[in-house]
Structures are given as C-alpha cells and as structure tokens.
Design a protein around this motif. Structure first.
Motif, PDB file in Angstrom:
ATOM      1  N   ALA A  29      10.600 -21.582  -5.791  1.00 27.12           N
ATOM      2  CA  ALA A  29      10.587 -22.381  -4.561  1.00 27.12           C
ATOM      3  C   ALA A  29      12.012 -22.750  -4.155  1.00 27.12           C
ATOM      4  CB  ALA A  29       9.740 -23.630  -4.764  1.00 27.12           C
ATOM      5  N   GLN A  30      12.838 -23.114  -5.143  1.00 30.16           N
ATOM      6  CA  GLN A  30      14.226 -23.480  -4.841  1.00 30.16           C
ATOM      7  C   GLN A  30      14.991 -22.281  -4.298  1.00 30.16           C
ATOM      8  OE1 GLN A  30      15.139 -26.684  -4.838  1.00 30.16           O
ATOM      9  NE2 GLN A  30      13.031 -26.978  -5.446  1.00 30.16           N
ATOM     10  N   GLU A  31      14.740 -21.115  -4.895  1.00 31.81           N
ATOM     11  CA  GLU A  31      15.394 -19.895  -4.416  1.00 31.81           C
ATOM     12  C   GLU A  31      14.989 -19.618  -2.977  1.00 31.81           C
ATOM     13  OE1 GLU A  31      16.776 -16.846  -6.139  1.00 31.81           O
ATOM     14  OE2 GLU A  31      17.496 -18.139  -7.732  1.00 31.81           O
ATOM     15  N   THR A  32      13.717 -19.814  -2.722  1.00 30.99           N
ATOM     16  CA  THR A  32      13.210 -19.555  -1.373  1.00 30.99           C
ATOM     17  C   THR A  32      13.874 -20.476  -0.373  1.00 30.99           C
ATOM     18  OG1 THR A  32      11.094 -18.922  -2.321  1.00 30.99           O
ATOM     19  CG2 THR A  32      11.118 -19.408   0.031  1.00 30.99           C
ATOM     20  N   LYS A  33      13.957 -21.754  -0.745  1.00 34.05           N
ATOM     21  CA  LYS A  33      14.568 -22.725   0.163  1.00 34.05           C
ATOM     22  C   LYS A  33      16.013 -22.344   0.457  1.00 34.05           C
ATOM     23  CE  LYS A  33      11.846 -26.653  -1.458  1.00 34.05           C
ATOM     24  NZ  LYS A  33      11.899 -27.915  -2.215  1.00 34.05           N
ATOM     25  N   SER A  34      16.742 -21.946  -0.602  1.00 32.85           N
ATOM     26  CA  SER A  34      18.148 -21.560  -0.400  1.00 32.85           C
ATOM     27  C   SER A  34      18.239 -20.337   0.494  1.00 32.85           C
ATOM     28  CB  SER A  34      18.814 -21.235  -1.741  1.00 32.85           C
ATOM     29  OG  SER A  34      18.763 -22.339  -2.589  1.00 32.85           O
ATOM     30  N   ALA A  35      17.314 -19.408   0.271  1.00 38.04           N
ATOM     31  CA  ALA A  35      17.391 -18.136   0.997  1.00 38.04           C
ATOM     32  C   ALA A  35      17.082 -18.306   2.473  1.00 38.04           C
ATOM     33  CB  ALA A  35      16.427 -17.138   0.365  1.00 38.04           C
ATOM     34  N   VAL A  36      16.135 -19.173   2.784  1.00 39.56           N
ATOM     35  CA  VAL A  36      15.690 -19.277   4.183  1.00 39.56           C
ATOM     36  C   VAL A  36      16.448 -20.356   4.955  1.00 39.56           C
ATOM     37  CG1 VAL A  36      13.407 -18.420   3.568  1.00 39.56           C
ATOM     38  CG2 VAL A  36      13.801 -20.868   3.711  1.00 39.56           C
ATOM     39  N   SER A  37      17.345 -21.066   4.302  1.00 35.67           N
ATOM     40  CA  SER A  37      18.035 -22.155   5.010  1.00 35.67           C
ATOM     41  C   SER A  37      18.942 -21.575   6.081  1.00 35.67           C
ATOM     42  CB  SER A  37      18.828 -22.998   4.014  1.00 35.67           C
ATOM     43  OG  SER A  37      19.867 -22.224   3.455  1.00 35.67           O
ATOM     44  N   GLY A  38      19.006 -22.275   7.209  1.00 39.51           N
ATOM     45  CA  GLY A  38      19.826 -21.791   8.331  1.00 39.51           C
ATOM     46  C   GLY A  38      20.640 -22.928   8.921  1.00 39.51           C
ATOM     47  N   ASP A  39      20.968 -22.774  10.212  1.00 42.35           N
ATOM     48  CA  ASP A  39      21.808 -23.782  10.862  1.00 42.35           C
ATOM     49  C   ASP A  39      20.992 -24.929  11.424  1.00 42.35           C
ATOM     50  OD1 ASP A  39      23.832 -21.112  12.192  1.00 42.35           O
ATOM     51  OD2 ASP A  39      24.041 -22.288  10.350  1.00 42.35           O
ATOM     52  N   ASN A  40      19.708 -24.687  11.690  1.00 38.47           N
ATOM     53  CA  ASN A  40      18.907 -25.708  12.367  1.00 38.47           C
ATOM     54  C   ASN A  40      18.279 -26.639  11.331  1.00 38.47           C
ATOM     55  OD1 ASN A  40      16.781 -27.120  13.696  1.00 38.47           O
ATOM     56  ND2 ASN A  40      16.851 -25.596  15.331  1.00 38.47           N
ATOM     57  N   PRO A  41      18.633 -27.921  11.325  1.00 33.72           N
ATOM     58  CA  PRO A  41      18.102 -28.821  10.291  1.00 33.72           C
ATOM     59  C   PRO A  41      16.603 -29.038  10.410  1.00 33.72           C
ATOM     60  CG  PRO A  41      19.465 -30.047  11.860  1.00 33.72           C
ATOM     61  CD  PRO A  41      19.610 -28.608  12.209  1.00 33.72           C
ATOM     62  N   ILE A  71      14.343 -26.847  11.500  1.00 37.51           N
ATOM     63  CA  ILE A  71      13.686 -25.661  10.924  1.00 37.51           C
ATOM     64  C   ILE A  71      13.830 -25.666   9.408  1.00 37.51           C
ATOM     65  CG2 ILE A  71      13.763 -23.140  10.788  1.00 37.51           C
ATOM     66  CD1 ILE A  71      14.460 -23.117  13.754  1.00 37.51           C
ATOM     67  N   ASN A  72      15.034 -26.049   8.955  1.00 41.23           N
ATOM     68  CA  ASN A  72      15.246 -26.116   7.501  1.00 41.23           C
ATOM     69  C   ASN A  72      14.255 -27.074   6.862  1.00 41.23           C
ATOM     70  OD1 ASN A  72      17.327 -24.334   7.541  1.00 41.23           O
ATOM     71  ND2 ASN A  72      18.963 -25.866   7.407  1.00 41.23           N
ATOM     72  N   LEU A  73      14.071 -28.236   7.539  1.00 45.39           N
ATOM     73  CA  LEU A  73      13.159 -29.245   6.997  1.00 45.39           C
ATOM     74  C   LEU A  73      11.737 -28.693   6.938  1.00 45.39           C
ATOM     75  CD1 LEU A  73      12.762 -32.219   6.080  1.00 45.39           C
ATOM     76  CD2 LEU A  73      12.261 -32.758   8.467  1.00 45.39           C
ATOM     77  N   LEU A  74      11.318 -28.059   8.044  1.00 42.73           N
ATOM     78  CA  LEU A  74       9.946 -27.522   8.083  1.00 42.73           C
ATOM     79  C   LEU A  74       9.760 -26.436   7.024  1.00 42.73           C
ATOM     80  CD1 LEU A  74       9.389 -27.321  11.943  1.00 42.73           C
ATOM     81  CD2 LEU A  74       8.297 -28.892  10.339  1.00 42.73           C
ATOM     82  N   LEU A  75      10.769 -25.580   6.899  1.00 39.88           N
ATOM     83  CA  LEU A  75      10.657 -24.495   5.920  1.00 39.88           C
ATOM     84  C   LEU A  75      10.630 -25.041   4.491  1.00 39.88           C
ATOM     85  CD1 LEU A  75      13.011 -21.823   7.498  1.00 39.88           C
ATOM     86  CD2 LEU A  75      10.559 -21.602   7.139  1.00 39.88           C
ATOM     87  N   ASN A  76      11.457 -26.063   4.245  1.00 42.06           N
ATOM     88  CA  ASN A  76      11.468 -26.645   2.899  1.00 42.06           C
ATOM     89  C   ASN A  76      10.142 -27.307   2.569  1.00 42.06           C
ATOM     90  OD1 ASN A  76      14.249 -26.979   1.210  1.00 42.06           O
ATOM     91  ND2 ASN A  76      14.624 -26.480   3.352  1.00 42.06           N
ATOM     92  N   ILE A  77       9.625 -28.074   3.559  1.00 43.25           N
ATOM     93  CA  ILE A  77       8.328 -28.733   3.326  1.00 43.25           C
ATOM     94  C   ILE A  77       7.242 -27.670   3.148  1.00 43.25           C
ATOM     95  CG2 ILE A  77       6.520 -30.141   4.387  1.00 43.25           C
ATOM     96  CD1 ILE A  77       8.773 -31.767   5.704  1.00 43.25           C
ATOM     97  N   GLY A  78       7.302 -26.640   4.002  1.00 45.83           N
ATOM     98  CA  GLY A  78       6.303 -25.570   3.908  1.00 45.83           C
ATOM     99  C   GLY A  78       6.334 -24.882   2.554  1.00 45.83           C
TER     100      GLY A  78
END
Lengths: 199, 518
Positions: free
Chosen positions: B423-435, B437-444
C-alpha cells in the motif's frame, strides 16, 4: 509481423490448445491396469477373482465330488468388508461365480436376497398366472456348500506415503456338517505416494 | 536544471532527475506510473471483491430454515445459494448439504453428499504453492477450506450414522476406520503436544457400539477403553453413560487391568445419575436413539484497526464484547536513533511517518438455540428415558481456535506487513502534484487494502450443539417410540417425533436418529 500481433497470435493459439484439453477420452481394454488414486479398483477385483477361481478348481475338496460324479451346488453367503474402504465385494464374487459356472464343475443357486425376490414372484404366479405356466413352490434346489469370506486391510501411513495391504479370504463351508472344505486367499500390497504440494 | 523527457509510450522506461535542497540529484520513479506491487493489489481487488464475509451471508440465508427444523428447505437453500460457497469452499458445501439431508432423514442422499466431501478433503491433501502465496497478500479465505480436525472426524461420524440408519453396519465401520486413520495422522503430526486434538471420545464410543452391533467383542472392548482415555484427554468430560457402558463391556470381556488403569469403578460410581435406560447388556437387543440437539457456534471476526507511528507507537481500536469501541495506545518497535537524528540535521527522515493497519482474527460466535436434550417414551420405553450428552461442538471449536492462535497470528502479521508495504509503495507511486487527488488516492489505497482483511470465519455451523444418546434394551420384535425435544429447563419444544415399526432381531442393535436444531 509486429510484436503485438505476434503476442496476440501466440495467446490465441494457446487458448485454442487449452480449450481442446478440457475432456479427453481414451478407450482401453477391460483388463488394462490403470491406478489413479491408490484405492481398490477393478484391477484388484479382477486379480482376486482370477486367483480364487484357479485355487478353488484345483483344490482337494473337489475330488470327492468328482469321484461321485456329482456337481456341487454352492450358495454365496456373506462376504464381509472389514477394510477401511467402501469396496463392492459383488464385483469379484460375480466374476468368481461366472468362472465357476462356466467351468461346468460347480453350480450356484440364488443367494438369500435373490431367493426372497423369486419366492415373491412364485407367490404372485400362484395367484395370477395360468395354471399350466405356474412355477411350483417347494421345488428349489438346496445348496450343499456356502461361500463366505471377508476382506481385510492393514494400512501403514506416514504423511503422504502409505503402504496398504489387502487380504481377501474366501471359504467353502459344507452346509450339512459345517466343515470348511476350502480356504482361498489373495493378498495385494500397494505403496501409495501423494505429493504434499502442487503449483 | 531538471532534464525534460518527451512524453511517449507509458511502457518505455523513463526516469527523472531532480535537484534537492542540498543540491544532490536523485532519480525518482516517473509520476503516474503504477508500481509492480500495486498492479497485483488492484487485480486482487477485482478478484476478491465478492469475498466479503460470505460466511456471514451463508449463516443468515441457511441457518433460518435449519433452526425451524425445516431441513429439506434448508438443503434447498444451500443448493440455491451455491455461489456463496465458491470453489474454495466445496468441502463446506457438501458437508452442509450432507448434514441437512441427514437431519431430514434422507440417509442415502446424505451419504452421497458427505462422500463427496470426503473426496474433496482427500483431493486437498496437496497444498497449492501459488494459492498459499496469494493468501499471504489477500486473506485466508482464498485458501481452499480443508475443514477443522474435529469437523473431519464428525464428517466420518455422520457418514457412519447414515449407514447405521440404513442397517449397514460394515459400511459404518469403514467410516470408523477412515476416521481412525485420520486421527492417527493427526497424532503423528502432533508429536509430543498433548493438547493437540488427536482423538475423540464420542467417535471411539460410537465405534465401540458398532463393534458390539456386529458381534466383534474384542474390538468393542478396545474401543471402549480408548473412548474413556480420549474423553479424559480432551475438552469434553467423560459422560457417566460412557463410563457405565465401558465398565460393563470391559467386565464382560474380563479386562480387569483396563478397569483398574482407567479407575472406572470410581468414575462410574461418582458420575451423575445414569439415565433411566440403565446399562445395557452388550450382547442384547436394543434400540439406540441418537439425537442431534441445538446449534453449534459459528465463527465471527474480531477486527483491530489503527495507526502505527514509526517513531514507536501503536494506536489500536477494536470493539469489546458489548460492541463498544475501545482505543488503546501501545508502545511499539520504533525507528533506530540514527533515523531520529536525521531530522536534527535537516535531512529527510522516516520519523513522523505512519502506517494504517487493520487485521482480523476469527472468534467464536454463539448461535442461539433452545434444544438441550430429548426424552424417549412409548412402547419401547415404558418409563421415559432422558438422553445423555456424548459431545459438544463448542469446546471443540474453542480448542481449535486456541490451538491454532499462534499460527493464525503469524500468518496475519505477515499478511498485514506485506499488504502495508504494498500500500505504501502504491501511494508513493501514484502521488502527483494535486494534493486533493493525492489525498483521494491515498485514502482509496487504504480502503482497498482494508477490504482484503477478512478473517477466515468458515466453519461447519450446521453441526448440532450436542449429540445425545439413549440406549433402550428391548425384546426381539417390532417396537415403537416417540422422541420429544426439551429446552434447558425441561420444557418441551415442538411436537414429539414418532418412530413406528422398528424391527429388532435377537442380539441386534437398531439405531434411530432424530434432530432438533431449534
């Protein structure tokens, strides 16, 4: 051909090949030996029947009947399954009956369950069938000998390995005197290995 | 100055060079590119989306009919909801169907289904390496259900019951021998662990009765001896009726040494009142009534969730027995001092980072039912006879959970750690410039990872709470009797069940079965 097309064709080919492997039937001869699970199968039944027939027809007990030029009449009694598997003893008992009858040296009469059914039929005929076609009661042939027996197993098991020993014993008992005239046995031993892992 | 790369196929390998505050350049994975670990995670989400607690759904859909003693309807429900079992629970499907058909008195059909269950269990001997690996990432519900040891013994026991109901004693003994082989293998694996389940008193006692029924006196005596020993070693107390019967059989077979070793005279004398049926002549004619009473417990899950702060703290939430949420803050292994020192030097540090965690462990769930015992009356029992309990499933299931707790916990920890890293790897991989979207992706990602965490709550919950027995000495002939279910206070439940035209030959032991799961 592009790499994509090549991969697509390979995948399609694999799919067709796998689809063709779903069910495959190969006809084999009735006496071929195929062991799938290590449990009692038709080969074991056939081996028991062959051994018992050979042993029974060459036994000393038959000499008395041969000398008096009579054909012994046998009824099949209870053949107990005392093993750890559900085994149909009828398969090899029927094979033995057929072989002995066809040899002309032994006659068989119906067993207890079969006699009950036949008597019901006679009773029905007595009420319903034309007089000249009725089969009379009280005309049954009495058996001189009864065939009884049992099937036992000894299992030695450790994890995926097991040694299974089957012993089939059959006896011919004189009904009049309760004397045992013949004892036949057949031993079968198997070493069964099962893998504990698979992909 | 960062290097710009042309945007072409996403499949080509690209890296990006950036400059940090200290002026050092580092490569970072390209933005938006899914890491290799995230792909299986997403794939599993699709595959396992339907795995959400099917045990609970089965319990809700099937248990209702069974509890009304409408076993034919319950069997129909099982067939209708076969999809709730899936390919990983075929053993459970056939066991559930088989036991319901037994309760409904359809012994032939029950034999077919329970025999299929035995066949499935045999086939599951080989463990799939890929499947086991998958379960370490997803959850134990993807593993094929192999049955708990006491369930497998009871599987053979119910098959034996079916054969006894049909008067096929030799086939019943075949099931006893198969169960014996299974128990021998359990004993071998248990080694010196005396607490492991490796024998069953009821199984031994009923095997002794079957040996009596087939006139095998020595085997009956040996089985009675082992029955007493098995009860004493297990979680079920030695029932007085078993102690009395064992004493009678061992005496009849002149096994005084066994009687002394087992201290049976004292046990038989000190037990609670023997049922009015009394001790039966081992060689005499009798009707043996076996009653399946009440409902065995099922399994639910205890869920623990919270946050692990890498600096050395674990905040855990769970629900207590009353359903109230409890929070505990516990010390946990933290980062080494060298990592903590990085922050003071202005270097990037893992200090302050957190992991979301969730894990679930199976727990007993009581299934409410009222039936506790039966009384047998009628022509075969002029003085009504109260049944005695031979076994209870709840202590066996509780014993299984206790025995396997460490192994389940280790598997759970491995699974949670593996998933958390993914999950941590996924969060790092999908993180972008938009906070946002980052928040939604991390929660997801966290929600997705949470969905996988389901304890394996599969169990044979259609077993009876207890198995009861009453032995009725009778003269050879045709008999009839009635069986009435009772609750714990002795109040009758439902209408009595009648059994007529029970033909008993000289020396025969006739088995009659009844069930009340309400």
């Amino acid at each position: 051909m592009t790499r994509f097309k090549s991969r697509f064709l390979t995948s399609a080919l694999a799919a067709f090949m796998l689809a063709g492997c779903s069910t495959k039937v190969t006809r084999v001869t009735h006496d071929s030996t195929i062991d799938l699970t290590g449990k009692w199968n038709d080969t074991d039944s056939r081996l028991v029947a062959e051994e018992m027939v050979k042993d029974a027809l060459s036994g000393a007990w038959y000499a008395k009947y041969a000398a008096s030029k009579t054909t012994p009449t046998v009824v099949v009694g209870v053949v107990r399954n005392k093993s750890h598997e559900h085994i149909s003893t009828e398969t090899f008992i029927n094979d033995i009956q057929r072989a002995l009858i066809n040899s002309g040296k032994v006659e068989f009469v119906a067993n207890k369950a079969e006699r009950g059914e036949i008597r019901d039929e006679k009773a029905d005929q007595a009420s319903n069938a034309a007089v000249e076609t009725r089969q009379s009661a009280g005309e049954e042939s009495g058996a001189q000998l009864m065939m009884i027996g049992e099937l036992n197993t000894i299992v030695d098991q450790d994890g995926g390995k097991a040694v299974v020993f089957y012993q089939t014993n059959l006896e011919l008992v004189e009904i009049q005197t309760h004397k045992k005239l013949w004892i036949g046995d057949k031993k079968i031993k198997k070493f069964v290995e099962r893998s504990g892992t698979k992909f | 100055m960062p290097v710009q790369y042309p945007t072409s196929s996403p499949y080509s390998v690209r890296t990006r060079t950036i400059r940090t505050r200290s002026g050092l350049a580092r490569r970072t994975p390209p933005r938006g590119r899914i890491s290799l670990l995230a792909l299986p995670l997403l794939g599993l989400a699709l595959l396992l989306a339907g795995c959400a607690d099917k045990s609970r759904l089965r319990f809700e859909k099937i248990a209702g009919s069974a509890q009304r003693d409408d076993y034919a309807m319950a069997a129909s429900d099982v067939r209708k909801h076969k999809d709730l079992y899936g390919s990983a629970s075929q053993l459970l499907y056939h066991m559930d169907l088989g036991v319901l058909l037994h309760y409904a008195g359809k012994y032939d059909s029950s034999i077919v289904e329970l025999s299929k269950a035995v066949s499935v269990h045999d086939d599951l001997f080989a463990k799939s390496v890929s499947n086991e690996a998958l379960s370490l990432v997803a959850n134990d519900n993807v593993r094929p259900y192999r049955g708990k040891p006491h369930e497998i013994v009871l599987l053979h026991q119910f098959l034996a019951f079916n054969y006894l109901a049909l008067g096929k004693y030799d086939d019943a003994l075949v099931e006893s021998r198969q169960a014996q082989l299974y128990l021998d293998e359990l004993k071998r694996k248990a080694g010196k662990d005396v607490k492991a389940f490796a024998d069953d008193g009821m199984f031994r006692y009923l095997t002794a009765l079957i040996y009596q029924a087939t006139g095998q006196r020595d085997d009956a005596a040996i089985s009675m001896y082992h029955a007493v020993k098995a009860y004493r070693a297990g979680p079920i107390p030695l029932p007085p009726v078993v102690a009395q019967d064992a004493l009678a059989v061992l005496k009849a077979n002149d096994r005084q040494n066994d009687i002394q070793e087992l201290k049976l005279n004292e046990a038989a004398a000190s037990g609670s009142a023997v049922p009015a049926g009394g001790t039966v002549d081992p060689a005499g004619s009798e009707i043996i009534v076996i009653g399946e009473a009440g409902r065995s417990p099922a399994l639910d899950q205890n869920v623990f969730w919270g946050t692990y702060a890498r600096d050395g703290m674990l905040v855990i939430h769970y629900r207590d027995a009353n359903g109230k949420e409890v929070t505990q803050v516990l010390p946990a292994p933290g980062l080494p001092q060298s990592e903590l020192n990085k922050a003071t030097r202005g270097r990037k540090t893992r200090s302050g980072t957190t992991f979301h965690i969730k894990f679930a462990m199976p727990a007993l769930k009581d299934a409410p039912s009222k039936t506790r015992f039966f009384t047998v009356a009628g022509e075969a029992a002029p003085v009504p006879v109260k049944t005695a309990s031979l076994t209870a499933v709840e202590p066996l299931l509780a014993g299984y959970l206790q025995e396997n707790q460490s192994a389940m916990l280790i598997r759970t920890v491995i699974r949670v750690v593996t998933r958390t890293i993914a999950a941590q790897e996924t969060k790092s991989a999908v993180s972008g410039d938009n906070p946002i979207i980052n928040l939604l992706l991390n929660i997801g990602t966290d929600v997705l990872a949470d969905q996988f965490e389901q304890a394996d709550t599969r169990a044979w919950f259609l077993l009876p709470r207890t198995v009861q027995i009453a032995r009725l000495p009778v003269k050879p002939g045709v008999h009839s009797l009635t069986v009435q279910a009772h609750d714990g206070n002795g109040n009758p439940l439902g209408i009595p069940v009648s059994f007529d035209n029970i033909a008993v030959k000289p020396g025969e032991k006739k088995f009659v079965f009844t069930a009340s799961l309400k």
